[in-house]
Design a protein around this motif. Structure first.
Motif, PDB file in Angstrom:
ATOM      1  N   ALA A  59       0.857  -1.185   0.000  1.00  0.00           N
ATOM      2  CA  ALA A  59       0.000   0.000   0.000  1.00  0.00           C
ATOM      3  C   ALA A  59       0.888   1.229   0.000  1.00  0.00           C
ATOM      4  N   MET A  60       0.443   2.260  -0.736  1.00  0.00           N
ATOM      5  CA  MET A  60       1.165   3.533  -0.722  1.00  0.00           C
ATOM      6  C   MET A  60       0.191   4.643  -0.359  1.00  0.00           C
ATOM      7  N   GLY A  61       0.654   5.576   0.482  1.00  0.00           N
ATOM      8  CA  GLY A  61      -0.170   6.710   0.867  1.00  0.00           C
ATOM      9  C   GLY A  61      -0.150   7.775  -0.214  1.00  0.00           C
ATOM     10  N   LEU A  62      -1.322   8.191  -0.653  1.00  0.00           N
ATOM     11  CA  LEU A  62      -1.388   9.187  -1.722  1.00  0.00           C
ATOM     12  C   LEU A  62      -1.010  10.577  -1.218  1.00  0.00           C
ATOM     13  N   GLU A  63      -1.321  10.886   0.034  1.00  0.00           N
ATOM     14  CA  GLU A  63      -0.890  12.166   0.596  1.00  0.00           C
ATOM     15  C   GLU A  63       0.633  12.274   0.579  1.00  0.00           C
ATOM     16  N   ARG A  64       1.293  11.200   0.956  1.00  0.00           N
ATOM     17  CA  ARG A  64       2.751  11.198   1.000  1.00  0.00           C
ATOM     18  C   ARG A  64       3.333  11.222  -0.410  1.00  0.00           C
ATOM     19  N   LEU A  65       2.655  10.603  -1.348  1.00  0.00           N
ATOM     20  CA  LEU A  65       3.095  10.659  -2.738  1.00  0.00           C
ATOM     21  C   LEU A  65       3.081  12.096  -3.251  1.00  0.00           C
ATOM     22  N   LEU A  66       2.016  12.827  -2.956  1.00  0.00           N
ATOM     23  CA  LEU A  66       1.936  14.226  -3.378  1.00  0.00           C
ATOM     24  C   LEU A  66       3.020  15.067  -2.699  1.00  0.00           C
ATOM     25  N   MET A  67       3.318  14.759  -1.440  1.00  0.00           N
ATOM     26  CA  MET A  67       4.409  15.446  -0.747  1.00  0.00           C
ATOM     27  C   MET A  67       5.751  15.185  -1.430  1.00  0.00           C
TER      28      MET A  67
END
Length: 429
Positions: free
Chosen positions: A307-315
């Protein structure tokens, strides 16, 4: 009273939503190339799904779940992670009986965890995840890691680090478990209260403690790699060989254990090394979980996912100064000069939309000048003008805003002309 979003949640406003849409669409395209299919599960499940699937000794189950009793007296939990619900669905709908195996699935889902909110870590968070069920081939482990890395690379991220470890099979884990208990027991009262409990219930989780990470005993703790039996060691070597063969660099981290009980064999995390990204560098994490399907009532079925966090991806995209290609322009804005022209404008906007042209008009009764200002604010590519002359001559004036050029188009030809300019233009991009 001033109403605000609950602590740990946030509103994704239209300007940012376009960025999310681009991220999600990019990921979907990668999943399609890898031949993975989407699954959507309920936002809440029976609590037992997470107790059995995630594990009673995990922080998620013990501290972070939003659990409540419904009107029928059933214990319900808002999903804190995506793997257990996907496996529950896999078992319930007997996807293991399908002819095409393994079953390769992906999801986008909101998760809910009661923890201290901080940048990139919310109580309501958004994740993209992948689950492959039905294959114990180490090549699948490499493929899943490859998919995750490809998602990041397709969006332009370069400051990435992949770390991997093996947690071994059941026998290897049990031998390591006993070694950890023997190692940490003399230091038990020097550890945090959580680790004192974990030491008996799930000693592997002691290695993942953020509070005690600098304790000297952590540095000398026995490594799982020293307790892998022959089969587990061979499996890990095959995974590393596949990663080498497809050109994915990695580092081995003997203390990487992941936070959930269901992991065995391969475990991995992908981290951002971008300058200024923050103290918490993990972007995605996952691993193999042979045995989880059985825990949730299914047949013996191996599985692996992440799983990957999309908030962290945008960061991470922001930290690497990656500009998300979001087009905020409007294709066509219809300007009408009077009440009769407004009726024509309503019909024209409707027809344009039905033929694939993005179109809008004024709904605030603005004068012509105000309508042109609105078109500018929307960055309209074309303004379609319906005035007195146009009504009389059954024409539409089309103005290309970037050049200022105008053309008069017969009313019965306007749809074809705008389709060529807008729909045809998109197809040739």
């Amino acid at each position: 009273m001033s109403y605000k979003a609950p602590r740990g949640t946030t509103d994704i406003l239209p300007e940012d939503a376009k960025k999310w849409q681009w991220v999600e669409e990019t990921i979907k395209q990668v999943c399609n190339k890898f031949h993975y299919e989407e699954i959507r599960t309920p936002v809440f499940e029976h609590t037992e799904v997470f107790q059995r699937g995630v594990g009673n000794t995990t922080d998620i189950v013990q501290k972070e779940m939003y659990t409540f009793e419904d009107r029928g007296g059933r214990s319900i939990t808002l999903r804190p992670e995506g793997t257990a619900p996907v496996v529950r669905s896999f078992v319930e709908h007997k996807l293991h009986g399908l002819a095409n195996q393994p079953t390769k699935l992906y999801y986008f889902a909101e998760m809910f965890r009661y923890e201290r909110p901080q940048k990139g870590r919310m109580r309501q968070l958004n994740q993209f995840g992948v689950e492959v069920l039905g294959s114990a081939d180490p090549a699948v482990d490499a493929e899943v890691i490859d998919l995750a890395m490809t998602c990041y690379q397709e969006m332009g991220l370069t400051s990435l680090k992949l770390v991997i470890n093996s947690l071994g099979d059941k026998e290897s884990r049990e031998n390591h478990r006993q070694a950890l208990i023997a190692h940490f027991t003399p230091h038990k009262h020097e550890l945090c209260s959580d680790c004192q409990t974990r030491l008996q219930n799930n000693p592997l989780r002691v290695l993942d403690c953020k509070q005690d990470r600098d304790h000297p005993a952590m540095q000398t703790a026995p490594s799982i790699l020293d307790y892998l039996n022959e089969e587990s060691e061979a499996y890990f070597e095959q995974v590393k060989d596949y990663l080498d063969n497809i050109g994915i660099p990695y580092e081995i981290d003997k203390n990487l254990v992941r936070g959930l009980d269901y992991y065995n064999h391969t475990a991995f995390e992908i981290m951002s090394e971008a300058e200024g990204f923050g103290a918490i560098t993990t972007l995605a994490g996952g691993g193999r979980y042979n045995g989880l399907v059985e825990e949730l009532g299914g047949p013996n079925t191996p599985g692996i996912g992440f799983a990957m966090g999309l908030e962290r991806l945008l960061m991470a995209l922001e930290a690497e100064n990656q500009v998300i290609p979001v087009d905020r322009s409007l294709e066509a804005y219809v300007v009408a000069v009077d009440e009769q022209a407004q009726k024509e404008a309503v019909m024209l906007v409707s027809k344009l939309r039905k033929h694939g042209v993005q179109a809008d008009k004024d709904y605030l009764g603005r004068k012509m000048k105000g309508q042109f200002k609105a078109a500018d604010r929307y960055a309209a590519k074309y303004v379609l003008i319906i005035g007195e002359n146009e009504l009389e001559e059954q024409t539409i004036t089309v103005k290309e805003m970037s050049t200022g050029e105008q053309a008069t188009v017969a009313k019965d030809q306007i749809i074809d002309v705008m389709k060529e300019k807008c729909v045809g233009g998109r197809e040739h991009e």
